[in-house]
Write a protein that holds these residues in place. Sequence first.
Motif, PDB file in Angstrom:
ATOM      1  N   VAL A   9     -31.512 -28.181   3.170  1.00  8.00           N
ATOM      2  CA  VAL A   9     -32.649 -27.282   3.679  1.00  8.00           C
ATOM      3  C   VAL A   9     -34.353 -27.687   4.604  1.00  8.00           C
ATOM      4  O   VAL A   9     -34.792 -28.728   3.654  1.00  8.00           O
ATOM      5  N   GLU A  10     -34.732 -27.368   5.330  1.00 11.92           N
ATOM      6  CA  GLU A  10     -35.353 -28.132   5.877  1.00 11.92           C
ATOM      7  C   GLU A  10     -36.738 -27.268   5.770  1.00 11.92           C
ATOM      8  O   GLU A  10     -36.983 -26.140   6.005  1.00 11.92           O
ATOM      9  N   CYS A  11     -37.933 -27.282   4.619  1.00 14.21           N
ATOM     10  CA  CYS A  11     -39.160 -26.501   4.416  1.00 14.21           C
ATOM     11  C   CYS A  11     -40.730 -27.630   5.316  1.00 14.21           C
ATOM     12  O   CYS A  11     -40.868 -28.601   5.751  1.00 14.21           O
ATOM     13  N   ILE A  12     -40.342 -26.510   6.592  1.00 12.37           N
ATOM     14  CA  ILE A  12     -41.496 -27.158   7.216  1.00 12.37           C
ATOM     15  C   ILE A  12     -42.832 -26.309   7.195  1.00 12.37           C
ATOM     16  O   ILE A  12     -42.581 -25.064   6.824  1.00 12.37           O
ATOM     17  N   ILE A  13     -43.550 -27.091   8.101  1.00 11.69           N
ATOM     18  CA  ILE A  13     -44.899 -25.840   8.368  1.00 11.69           C
ATOM     19  C   ILE A  13     -45.579 -26.834  10.027  1.00 11.69           C
ATOM     20  O   ILE A  13     -45.771 -28.055  10.061  1.00 11.69           O
ATOM     21  N   SER A  14     -45.980 -26.172  10.812  1.00  4.41           N
ATOM     22  CA  SER A  14     -46.738 -26.259  11.805  1.00  4.41           C
ATOM     23  C   SER A  14     -48.084 -27.445  12.030  1.00  4.41           C
ATOM     24  O   SER A  14     -49.223 -26.834  10.702  1.00  4.41           O
ATOM     25  N   ASP A  15     -48.337 -28.773  12.191  1.00  4.66           N
ATOM     26  CA  ASP A  15     -49.521 -29.150  12.106  1.00  4.66           C
ATOM     27  C   ASP A  15     -50.480 -28.559  13.218  1.00  4.66           C
ATOM     28  O   ASP A  15     -49.942 -28.068  13.939  1.00  4.66           O
ATOM     29  N   LEU A  16     -51.989 -29.634  13.997  1.00  3.18           N
ATOM     30  CA  LEU A  16     -52.578 -28.332  14.709  1.00  3.18           C
ATOM     31  C   LEU A  16     -51.652 -29.410  16.256  1.00  3.18           C
ATOM     32  O   LEU A  16     -52.092 -28.215  17.190  1.00  3.18           O
ATOM     33  N   LYS A  54     -40.420 -31.285   4.247  1.00  6.99           N
ATOM     34  CA  LYS A  54     -39.435 -32.359   3.948  1.00  6.99           C
ATOM     35  C   LYS A  54     -37.956 -31.174   3.780  1.00  6.99           C
ATOM     36  O   LYS A  54     -38.183 -30.660   3.881  1.00  6.99           O
ATOM     37  N   ALA A  55     -37.328 -32.235   3.617  1.00  6.23           N
ATOM     38  CA  ALA A  55     -35.921 -31.676   4.472  1.00  6.23           C
ATOM     39  C   ALA A  55     -34.954 -32.567   2.614  1.00  6.23           C
ATOM     40  O   ALA A  55     -35.583 -33.259   2.047  1.00  6.23           O
ATOM     41  N   VAL A  56     -35.138 -31.156   2.177  1.00  4.79           N
ATOM     42  CA  VAL A  56     -34.163 -30.968   0.896  1.00  4.79           C
ATOM     43  C   VAL A  56     -32.694 -30.643   0.591  1.00  4.79           C
ATOM     44  O   VAL A  56     -32.527 -29.309   1.358  1.00  4.79           O
ATOM     45  N   PRO A  57     -32.189 -30.943  -0.104  1.00 13.52           N
ATOM     46  CA  PRO A  57     -30.618 -30.518  -0.812  1.00 13.52           C
ATOM     47  C   PRO A  57     -30.980 -28.560  -0.838  1.00 13.52           C
ATOM     48  O   PRO A  57     -31.707 -28.407  -1.542  1.00 13.52           O
ATOM     49  N   PHE A  91     -43.632 -26.240  -2.682  1.00 11.89           N
ATOM     50  CA  PHE A  91     -43.818 -27.288  -2.525  1.00 11.89           C
ATOM     51  C   PHE A  91     -44.901 -28.938  -2.085  1.00 11.89           C
ATOM     52  O   PHE A  91     -45.642 -27.392  -1.844  1.00 11.89           O
ATOM     53  N   HIS A  92     -44.662 -29.971  -2.127  1.00 14.83           N
ATOM     54  CA  HIS A  92     -46.600 -29.935  -1.531  1.00 14.83           C
ATOM     55  C   HIS A  92     -46.577 -30.875  -0.301  1.00 14.83           C
ATOM     56  O   HIS A  92     -45.596 -32.163  -0.238  1.00 14.83           O
ATOM     57  N   LEU A  93     -47.496 -31.601  -0.087  1.00 15.97           N
ATOM     58  CA  LEU A  93     -48.011 -32.389   0.968  1.00 15.97           C
ATOM     59  C   LEU A  93     -48.775 -32.534   1.586  1.00 15.97           C
ATOM     60  O   LEU A  93     -50.784 -31.341   0.760  1.00 15.97           O
ATOM     61  N   PRO A  94     -50.193 -33.997   1.714  1.00 18.90           N
ATOM     62  CA  PRO A  94     -51.883 -34.062   1.062  1.00 18.90           C
ATOM     63  C   PRO A  94     -52.204 -33.091   2.481  1.00 18.90           C
ATOM     64  O   PRO A  94     -51.311 -32.747   4.256  1.00 18.90           O
ATOM     65  N   ALA A 102     -31.124 -21.124  11.587  1.00 18.06           N
ATOM     66  CA  ALA A 102     -30.110 -21.717  11.773  1.00 18.06           C
ATOM     67  C   ALA A 102     -31.043 -23.418  12.447  1.00 18.06           C
ATOM     68  O   ALA A 102     -32.053 -22.902  13.089  1.00 18.06           O
ATOM     69  N   ALA A 103     -30.826 -24.801  12.222  1.00 21.72           N
ATOM     70  CA  ALA A 103     -30.740 -25.646  12.515  1.00 21.72           C
ATOM     71  C   ALA A 103     -29.618 -26.204  13.296  1.00 21.72           C
ATOM     72  O   ALA A 103     -28.862 -26.593  12.890  1.00 21.72           O
ATOM     73  N   PRO A 104     -29.236 -25.543  14.417  1.00 18.15           N
ATOM     74  CA  PRO A 104     -27.849 -25.641  14.916  1.00 18.15           C
ATOM     75  C   PRO A 104     -27.376 -26.564  15.546  1.00 18.15           C
ATOM     76  O   PRO A 104     -25.964 -26.971  15.790  1.00 18.15           O
ATOM     77  N   TRP A 105     -27.837 -27.268  16.305  1.00 18.74           N
ATOM     78  CA  TRP A 105     -28.567 -28.484  16.233  1.00 18.74           C
ATOM     79  C   TRP A 105     -27.425 -29.548  15.338  1.00 18.74           C
ATOM     80  O   TRP A 105     -27.247 -30.601  16.228  1.00 18.74           O
ATOM     81  N   THR A 106     -28.020 -29.912  14.376  1.00 20.82           N
ATOM     82  CA  THR A 106     -27.564 -30.919  13.211  1.00 20.82           C
ATOM     83  C   THR A 106     -26.272 -31.150  12.520  1.00 20.82           C
ATOM     84  O   THR A 106     -25.551 -30.322  13.109  1.00 20.82           O
ATOM     85  N   GLY A 107     -26.045 -32.340  12.129  1.00 19.13           N
ATOM     86  CA  GLY A 107     -24.168 -32.200  12.440  1.00 19.13           C
ATOM     87  C   GLY A 107     -24.197 -32.152  10.823  1.00 19.13           C
ATOM     88  O   GLY A 107     -22.425 -32.065  10.538  1.00 19.13           O
ATOM     89  N   ASP A 108     -24.307 -31.169  10.016  1.00 14.37           N
ATOM     90  CA  ASP A 108     -24.308 -30.694   8.858  1.00 14.37           C
ATOM     91  C   ASP A 108     -24.583 -28.870   8.910  1.00 14.37           C
ATOM     92  O   ASP A 108     -25.442 -28.511   9.857  1.00 14.37           O
ATOM     93  N   TRP A 109     -24.764 -28.852   8.083  1.00 14.53           N
ATOM     94  CA  TRP A 109     -25.245 -26.503   8.351  1.00 14.53           C
ATOM     95  C   TRP A 109     -26.492 -27.001   7.115  1.00 14.53           C
ATOM     96  O   TRP A 109     -26.930 -26.864   6.473  1.00 14.53           O
ATOM     97  N   THR A 110     -27.831 -26.314   8.339  1.00 14.63           N
ATOM     98  CA  THR A 110     -28.901 -26.496   7.789  1.00 14.63           C
ATOM     99  C   THR A 110     -30.020 -25.147   8.437  1.00 14.63           C
ATOM    100  O   THR A 110     -29.463 -25.145   9.204  1.00 14.63           O
ATOM    101  N   LEU A 111     -30.451 -24.712   7.278  1.00 16.10           N
ATOM    102  CA  LEU A 111     -31.092 -24.457   8.134  1.00 16.10           C
ATOM    103  C   LEU A 111     -32.979 -24.689   7.514  1.00 16.10           C
ATOM    104  O   LEU A 111     -32.935 -25.505   7.404  1.00 16.10           O
ATOM    105  N   GLN A 112     -34.279 -24.056   8.101  1.00 18.44           N
ATOM    106  CA  GLN A 112     -34.801 -24.337   8.611  1.00 18.44           C
ATOM    107  C   GLN A 112     -35.572 -23.482   7.886  1.00 18.44           C
ATOM    108  O   GLN A 112     -35.733 -22.020   8.172  1.00 18.44           O
TER     109      GLN A 112
END
Length: 452
Positions: A24-31, A38-41, A51-54, A91-101
């Motif tokens: 799972v890709e845990c994402i946020i937009s910057d400016l 982060k990508a996490v299992p 989760f945390h980011l500065p 989905a993140a369908p372009w990845t080589g494995d089965w990934t969600l965003q």
Amino acid sequence: MSDWIQSLPEAARLYLEGRRLDEVECIISDLPGIARGKAVPASKFARQSEFHLPNSIFFQTITGGWTPEADADNFVEPDMILKPDMSTTTAAPWTGDWTLQVIHDAFDRDGEPVPFAPRNVLKQVVALYHAQGWDPVVAPEMEFYLVARNTDPGKPIEAMMGRTGRPAAARQAYSMSAVDEYGPVIDDIYDFAEAQGFEIDGITQEGGAGQVEINLRHGDPVKLADEVFFFKRMIREAALRHDCFATFMAKPIEGEPGSAMHIHHSVIDRETGRNIFSGPQGGETDAFFNFLGGLQRNLPAAIPVLAPYVNSYRRYVKDYAAPINLEWARDNRTTGLRIPIAPPHARRIENRVAGMDCNPYLGIAASLACGYLGLMDEDWPTKQFRGTAYDGEGDFPQILGEALERFDAAERLHETLGRDFARVYAAVKRNEYEEFLQIISPWEREHLLLNV
């Protein structure tokens, strides 16, 4: 499937049907609109609620530099708490494995929304409409170029080679043959969009060589901004599969039209479900004209949000399918503000000023903020423009430095978007502009080296 997967949006569940989720890709937009995170299992994501980011990710320039002066806390880089909005799971369908965003929202350690996180800025503006009993509705149009791979910044960007081997063959606006020039890329865009659960309203060839426009269905501003955020990443990935680049630069190729993110606006009364731009007899209301007036009065100060880079201002050129002023007219694509042909229930105002290089959350937020101020202040627009607006004078800044000066002085706009956001955004953009001014261009070397 695990219980949490069963509660995901339908498209995400269908994507995983009969498959094992890996990541799972845990994402946020910057400016700028870059996906950070982060990508996490999958097994770890199922056990975590945040989760945390500065917070310094919002003080970074497009070149990778830092703007410490944007931090009111002396750049100590405290962690933000990022919480998933599971309704955004896709989905993140372009990845080589089965990934969600999954898009996350940013909070400080006291649980308050981080005021300069772009998604929070848009949510704040939408909340102002809700407080008045309104639902703002938007429909973005995305323009971009498919170009040849460019690994040397010293070389000009060129249109991609299509199936005929002639880049100019893809310059015919609205031509189906031109779209077919890069059909495999378009096919992947459709396939990826379907896997992600996104509905494309249409794909057309625009006026530039290799320039494409994708229209999205109208809807909630935050949801549509999420989709544009996802789409930009997905389109880049589709292009890379076919040995080309997708670029959302406002003006990537000299002599070709720029790329815009036109934003269509309407406002719905939450109690009645009626479009407040249309009266009981179907005529245009005061609210319609007030929104228009607000755009005319406030957009000049909001330009750095809609045109965030030095390249953005190269798009505002007469006769190159981009506005140079804020005149308004019905069904006139030369004006900055266009009223499309539509029945009363679908009456809307199209802001043609925003570039495709803007952050979708911030571009939509700024446009909505300008219209909101017009509604609150009962602004009234100029008379409808007649003729070709390219013959008129410019209404907004033509360089980033001047635009930032106007933005700095726009107190009402700062209040609407959030003062902390305005402070951070202006500091980062000024830093980027100063970095640009240190660069000597080929034009300067060619024409000034021996002639002045």
